[in-house]
Design a protein around this motif. Structure first.
Motif, short mmCIF file in Angstrom:
data_model
loop_
_atom_site.label_atom_id
_atom_site.label_comp_id
_atom_site.label_asym_id
_atom_site.label_seq_id
_atom_site.Cartn_x
_atom_site.Cartn_y
_atom_site.Cartn_z
N PRO A 1 0.71 -1.29 0.15
CA PRO A 1 -0.12 0.05 -0.22
C PRO A 1 0.92 1.30 -0.10
N LEU A 2 2.08 1.40 0.63
CA LEU A 2 2.60 2.64 0.92
C LEU A 2 3.26 2.70 -0.43
N VAL B 1 -5.40 -6.75 7.13
CA VAL B 1 -4.30 -7.47 7.74
C VAL B 1 -3.72 -8.70 6.91
N ALA B 2 -4.70 -9.38 6.29
CA ALA B 2 -4.46 -10.38 5.31
C ALA B 2 -3.44 -10.18 4.39
N ARG B 3 -3.58 -9.08 3.66
CA ARG B 3 -2.69 -8.41 2.50
C ARG B 3 -1.42 -8.18 3.10
N ALA C 1 -0.15 1.39 12.03
CA ALA C 1 1.30 1.46 12.27
C ALA C 1 1.50 0.05 13.29
N ALA C 2 0.59 -0.44 13.95
CA ALA C 2 0.64 -1.56 14.70
C ALA C 2 0.69 -2.83 13.80
N ILE C 3 0.00 -2.83 12.71
CA ILE C 3 -0.18 -3.98 12.01
C ILE C 3 1.18 -4.10 10.90
N HIS C 4 1.76 -2.91 10.69
CA HIS C 4 2.77 -2.80 9.81
C HIS C 4 4.21 -3.27 10.35
N LEU C 5 4.15 -2.95 12.00
CA LEU C 5 5.25 -3.27 12.64
C LEU C 5 5.33 -4.71 13.25
N GLN C 6 4.35 -5.27 13.28
CA GLN C 6 3.90 -6.53 13.76
C GLN C 6 2.97 -7.53 12.79
N PRO C 7 3.58 -7.61 11.51
CA PRO C 7 2.55 -8.45 10.55
C PRO C 7 2.29 -9.75 11.04
N ASP C 8 3.24 -10.37 11.72
CA ASP C 8 3.15 -11.73 12.00
C ASP C 8 2.42 -12.00 13.22
N ARG C 9 1.74 -10.97 13.98
CA ARG C 9 1.10 -11.09 15.18
C ARG C 9 -0.42 -11.65 14.92
N ASN C 10 -1.19 -12.30 15.52
CA ASN C 10 -2.41 -12.68 15.11
C ASN C 10 -3.55 -11.74 15.34
N TRP C 11 -3.65 -10.81 14.50
CA TRP C 11 -4.33 -9.48 14.62
C TRP C 11 -5.78 -10.05 14.36
N THR C 12 -6.58 -10.18 15.27
CA THR C 12 -7.98 -10.32 15.55
C THR C 12 -8.88 -8.78 15.39
#
Length: 323
Positions: free
Chosen positions: A139-140, A264-266, A222-233
């Motif tokens: 996206p960026l 998040v999936a992307r 920012a949280a998603i991009h910094l930790q993309p491997d986290r289980n973001w529900t």
């Protein structure tokens, strides 16, 4: 005291955009101090890495990716974030020669001296390839123009003139260690150019730019991009924003233009692609790192979003899954 990122030189805490730029990571692949005698014209072929140019002495011209000749003057700095093909020349219309055809000699680390051996007036350039830890469809990077010019962004980024002044001094004096200093300054300048472009971009009230400017949604991105491997529900993301699940999901979708789960999936699959290609990870390792129960379920999700199977990416890259 202001702490800075070792990669970008940006403040350690300056909002969501700075956090994402820090996560972006600009890693110099190689830089060239180019001293070229007129007449000359250099073809820079398309590549995955970004291109960067700084004009140190004498004016020159750039044939942009859109086919337009643009005059460049000393102190100009350009970033081509997706490495589009272009030509830099002493004057329009000179037959261009690929950069690989010039004389290249190592100076230090990943900094090289480039020359053409002529006797005409010499133009001094500092050119570089900069590897982002994201691909061009992220996206960026995907929203950026093919070319970004520092001078056009100065009003929105007061630090840019100081960086250009410092680079001008280093590129013209050719002192010991100047190549490394220039590479460092180029990293910081590229991050500043990107930040200024994002902060000053116009457009409607939807989409990625609007989202990163939004105080609450920007913090979530920012949280998603910094930790993309986290289980973001959705619940976890709503907590980041300090809102209820339904209120967060509605606002996120309205501003970003897609649901939190899809976004998040992307981002997770773009991260997976980097691990597969750049870090040479096996598909099974990537699947486990992203929390998938099986390699097959990860592969299906990856193909749905990226458009190709992860095993095919590794095969194209010449890597066997047995390694």
């Amino acid at each position: 005291m202001v702490f800075t990122s070792p990669k970008t030189g940006l403040p350690a805490s300056d909002g969501p955009l700075t956090d994402i730029l820090r996560g972006l990571r600009l890693e110099g692949v190689d830089y060239g101090r180019c001293e070229l005698s007129e007449p000359w014209a250099v073809l820079f072929p398309a590549q995955k890495a970004a291109r960067f140019h700084f004009i140190g002495r004498r004016q020159c011209w750039l044939l942009s990716p859109s086919g337009e000749w643009i005059e460049l003057t000393p102190g100009d700095a350009l970033l081509l974030p997706r490495g589009a093909e272009h030509v830099v020349a002493s004057a329009p219309g000179i037959p261009a020669v690929p950069i690989e055809s010039y004389t290249v000699e190592p100076l230090q680390d990943n900094v090289f001296s480039v020359s053409n051996g002529g006797h005409g007036p010499k133009t001094l350039l500092f050119c570089g390839s900069m590897h982002f830890n994201l691909d061009g469809s992220h996206p960026l990077l995907g929203m950026m123009p093919d070319m970004m010019r520092a001078r056009e962004l100065m009003a929105g980024e007061p630090g840019i003139p100081h960086l250009l002044e410092a680079m001008a001094g280093e590129v013209t004096m050719n002192r010991a260690g100047s190549g490394g200093m220039l590479a460092r300054l180029a990293d910081v300048l590229a991050a500043s150019i990107i930040r200024s472009w994002v902060e000053n971009s116009g457009g409607d009230t939807r989409g990625w730019i609007a989202a990163i400017k939004d105080r609450d949604i920007g913090r979530v991105l920012a949280a998603i991009h910094l930790q993309p491997d986290r289980n973001w529900t959705v619940e976890a993301l709503a907590r980041e924003m300090g809102a209820s699940r339904s209120a967060f999901a509605e606002r996120f979708t309205a501003i970003v233009g897609e649901t939190p789960a899809r976004y998040v999936a992307r981002i997770r699959m773009h991260q997976a692609r980097q691990w597969l290609i750049d870090d040479r990870m096996r598909v099974s390792v990537v699947a486990a790192r992203l929390g998938y129960d099986s390699e097959a379920s990860f592969s299906r999700a990856f193909k749905r979003i990226i458009g190709t199977a992860p095993s095919q990416l590794r095969a194209v890259d010449g890597i066997s899954e047995n390694r």
